[in-house]
Design a protein around this motif. Structure first.
Motif, PDB file in Angstrom:
ATOM      1  N   TYR A 154       0.806  -1.222   0.000  1.00 18.72           N
ATOM      2  CA  TYR A 154       0.000   0.000   0.000  1.00 18.72           C
ATOM      3  C   TYR A 154       0.835   1.267   0.000  1.00 18.72           C
ATOM      4  O   TYR A 154       0.299   2.369   0.091  1.00 18.72           O
ATOM      5  N   LYS A 155       2.155   1.118  -0.161  1.00 16.85           N
ATOM      6  CA  LYS A 155       3.014   2.275  -0.404  1.00 16.85           C
ATOM      7  C   LYS A 155       3.490   2.312  -1.853  1.00 16.85           C
ATOM      8  O   LYS A 155       4.304   3.147  -2.227  1.00 16.85           O
ATOM      9  N   ASN A 156       2.982   1.379  -2.647  1.00 17.95           N
ATOM     10  CA  ASN A 156       3.354   1.287  -4.063  1.00 17.95           C
ATOM     11  C   ASN A 156       2.124   1.608  -4.920  1.00 17.95           C
ATOM     12  O   ASN A 156       1.115   0.909  -4.856  1.00 17.95           O
ATOM     13  N   PRO A 157       2.164   2.675  -5.743  1.00 17.69           N
ATOM     14  CA  PRO A 157       0.984   3.080  -6.531  1.00 17.69           C
ATOM     15  C   PRO A 157       0.473   2.006  -7.473  1.00 17.69           C
ATOM     16  O   PRO A 157      -0.722   1.917  -7.737  1.00 17.69           O
ATOM     17  N   ARG A 158       1.384   1.160  -7.975  1.00 18.19           N
ATOM     18  CA  ARG A 158       0.967   0.085  -8.887  1.00 18.19           C
ATOM     19  C   ARG A 158       0.012  -0.873  -8.185  1.00 18.19           C
ATOM     20  O   ARG A 158      -1.023  -1.260  -8.733  1.00 18.19           O
ATOM     21  N   TYR A 159       0.348  -1.259  -6.957  1.00 14.37           N
ATOM     22  CA  TYR A 159      -0.483  -2.203  -6.211  1.00 14.37           C
ATOM     23  C   TYR A 159      -1.756  -1.534  -5.679  1.00 14.37           C
ATOM     24  O   TYR A 159      -2.768  -2.207  -5.494  1.00 14.37           O
ATOM     25  N   VAL A 160      -1.693  -0.223  -5.445  1.00  7.97           N
ATOM     26  CA  VAL A 160      -2.899   0.508  -5.027  1.00  7.97           C
ATOM     27  C   VAL A 160      -3.931   0.490  -6.156  1.00  7.97           C
ATOM     28  O   VAL A 160      -5.119   0.230  -5.930  1.00  7.97           O
ATOM     29  N   LEU A 161      -3.471   0.741  -7.381  1.00 13.70           N
ATOM     30  CA  LEU A 161      -4.367   0.668  -8.544  1.00 13.70           C
ATOM     31  C   LEU A 161      -4.900  -0.753  -8.720  1.00 13.70           C
ATOM     32  O   LEU A 161      -6.080  -0.960  -9.026  1.00 13.70           O
ATOM     33  N   PHE A 162      -4.013  -1.726  -8.535  1.00 18.74           N
ATOM     34  CA  PHE A 162      -4.414  -3.122  -8.689  1.00 18.74           C
ATOM     35  C   PHE A 162      -5.486  -3.520  -7.679  1.00 18.74           C
ATOM     36  O   PHE A 162      -6.484  -4.141  -8.032  1.00 18.74           O
ATOM     37  N   ILE A 163      -5.277  -3.148  -6.413  1.00 17.26           N
ATOM     38  CA  ILE A 163      -6.232  -3.579  -5.388  1.00 17.26           C
ATOM     39  C   ILE A 163      -7.571  -2.854  -5.556  1.00 17.26           C
ATOM     40  O   ILE A 163      -8.626  -3.401  -5.230  1.00 17.26           O
ATOM     41  N   THR A 173       3.026   8.703  -7.465  1.00 16.39           N
ATOM     42  CA  THR A 173       3.006   8.636  -6.000  1.00 16.39           C
ATOM     43  C   THR A 173       1.665   8.066  -5.547  1.00 16.39           C
ATOM     44  O   THR A 173       0.697   8.062  -6.319  1.00 16.39           O
ATOM     45  N   VAL A 174       1.613   7.610  -4.309  1.00 16.14           N
ATOM     46  CA  VAL A 174       0.369   7.052  -3.776  1.00 16.14           C
ATOM     47  C   VAL A 174      -0.715   8.126  -3.734  1.00 16.14           C
ATOM     48  O   VAL A 174      -1.885   7.856  -4.061  1.00 16.14           O
ATOM     49  N   GLN A 175      -0.337   9.345  -3.344  1.00 13.76           N
ATOM     50  CA  GLN A 175      -1.308  10.441  -3.272  1.00 13.76           C
ATOM     51  C   GLN A 175      -1.923  10.732  -4.640  1.00 13.76           C
ATOM     52  O   GLN A 175      -3.134  10.884  -4.777  1.00 13.76           O
ATOM     53  N   ARG A 176      -1.076  10.793  -5.675  1.00 12.17           N
ATOM     54  CA  ARG A 176      -1.588  11.026  -7.035  1.00 12.17           C
ATOM     55  C   ARG A 176      -2.431   9.850  -7.516  1.00 12.17           C
ATOM     56  O   ARG A 176      -3.398  10.031  -8.259  1.00 12.17           O
ATOM     57  N   THR A 177      -2.064   8.652  -7.097  1.00 12.82           N
ATOM     58  CA  THR A 177      -2.841   7.468  -7.467  1.00 12.82           C
ATOM     59  C   THR A 177      -4.241   7.519  -6.872  1.00 12.82           C
ATOM     60  O   THR A 177      -5.229   7.189  -7.544  1.00 12.82           O
ATOM     61  N   LEU A 178      -4.346   7.941  -5.622  1.00 19.53           N
ATOM     62  CA  LEU A 178      -5.660   8.077  -4.973  1.00 19.53           C
ATOM     63  C   LEU A 178      -6.501   9.153  -5.656  1.00 19.53           C
ATOM     64  O   LEU A 178      -7.722   9.005  -5.805  1.00 19.53           O
ATOM     65  N   ILE A 179      -5.849  10.240  -6.089  1.00 14.71           N
ATOM     66  CA  ILE A 179      -6.555  11.288  -6.844  1.00 14.71           C
ATOM     67  C   ILE A 179      -7.050  10.721  -8.170  1.00 14.71           C
ATOM     68  O   ILE A 179      -8.175  10.995  -8.610  1.00 14.71           O
TER      69      ILE A 179
END
Length: 312
Positions: A53-62, A133-139
């Protein structure tokens, strides 16, 4: 309205036999539970390890996994309802349909974003950490939901404005065209799906070609990324079949009216279920890091289960 009424009439006229209905429902329940179990393990693995959950790739995946899990659950419930309760209150059906549409339209956009992230990682490796970044991924995930909301919610607003109040208290066969029957909605859907189709496919093809060119002269990671984009493309092709499904359904109704329910079942499995089974393969099995932690979690569960049995 006439088209949707025609679809329901054909379903009524050529309903499945009891044995065929049970078989189809068992297949859907089995597929739903299997995909749900696999995805639940992926979510558990993601939440348990900080590296993900600190990696944007896996945040998008999950996000894709959770989205697909909800989508499969909703469509499976609607499928079973179509054989059991059969007709549903319009207001209740609207809620199911809106959630199903949100999650269905999210998937192609999420896949396009994952392809772009992969492209940045391979073609701009030195800038990847600054750009992704994780923040940009959440946006970005919020933007995906905003786009699908702007695409789906007008269906509800148009229906509220054009249908009498009694319509929302009536019972219908729960399909998009029966709860959102206005012709303007169908026109809007075709235009929106066309725009989505072009944008997402241009993104996938562009990123694939760029990574393909890089892979010829670059590292093993670039070649693996090329294969990942190819799998994304196949998954996307199945997801984008959603956009062609209404036209295909109408065509099959005209060509094979006596086998219409079988056609609907094949379309449902191909368009709604099959694409959701590919995500676990791409990251749960192919991704070395995720595979290591996923295998560790599964082995841990087996060990705990054996210990409990021995204690008993």
């Amino acid at each position: 309205m006439n088209a949707s009424s025609g679809n329901v009439t054909v379903v009524l006229q050529y309903r499945d036999s009891f044995a065929k209905a049970v078989t189809k429902n068992l297949i859907v329940v089995f597929l739903g539970i299997s995909i749900g179990y696999i995805n639940a393990n992926l979510i558990h693995t993601f939440c348990k390890h900080q590296i993900f959950y600190k990696n944007p790739r896996y945040v998008l995946f999950i996000h894709l996994v959770i989205n697909d899990m909800v989508q499969v659950m909703l469509t499976a419930i609607l499928f079973i309802i179509s054989y059991t309760i059969y007709k549903l209150n319009v207001s209740v059906c609207c809620i199911f349909m809106l959630l199903a549409l949100f999650t269905t339209e999210n998937s192609p956009l999420n896949l396009a974003c994952m392809a772009v992230e992969c492209y940045i990682a391979i073609c701009f490796p030195l800038r990847h950490v600054q750009i992704c970044t994780v923040q940009r991924t959440l946006i970005l995930i919020s933007l995906i939901w905003m786009i699908t909301t702007l695409s789906v919610l007008p269906d509800l607003f148009i229906t509220l404005a054009t249908e009498p109040l009694d319509f929302f208290h009536s019972r219908v066969f729960c399909l998009r065209n029966t709860v959102f029957p206005h012709p303007l909605i169908i026109q809007k859907r075709d235009i929106t799906y066309g725009v989505f189709l072009v944008i997402v496919w241009v993104t996938i093809i562009y990123t694939y070609l760029k990574i393909l060119f890089t892979a010829k002269t670059a590292s093993k990671d670039a070649k693996k990324a090329k294969n990942t984009i190819l799998l994304h493309g196949f998954q996307l092709l199945l997801c984008m079949a959603t956009y062609a499904a209404p036209h295909l359904t109408n065509a099959l109704q005209k060509w094979f009216p006596t086998n219409y329910t079988d056609s609907l079942f094949v379309i449902y499995v191909t368009v709604q279920i099959l694409p959701r089974s590919i995500s676990p393969i791409i990251y749960g099995i192919r991704d070395k890091t995720f595979r290591k932690f996923l295998k560790g979690n599964l082995l841990c569960k087996i060990t705990v289960h054996k210990s409990d049995n021995q204690n008993r």
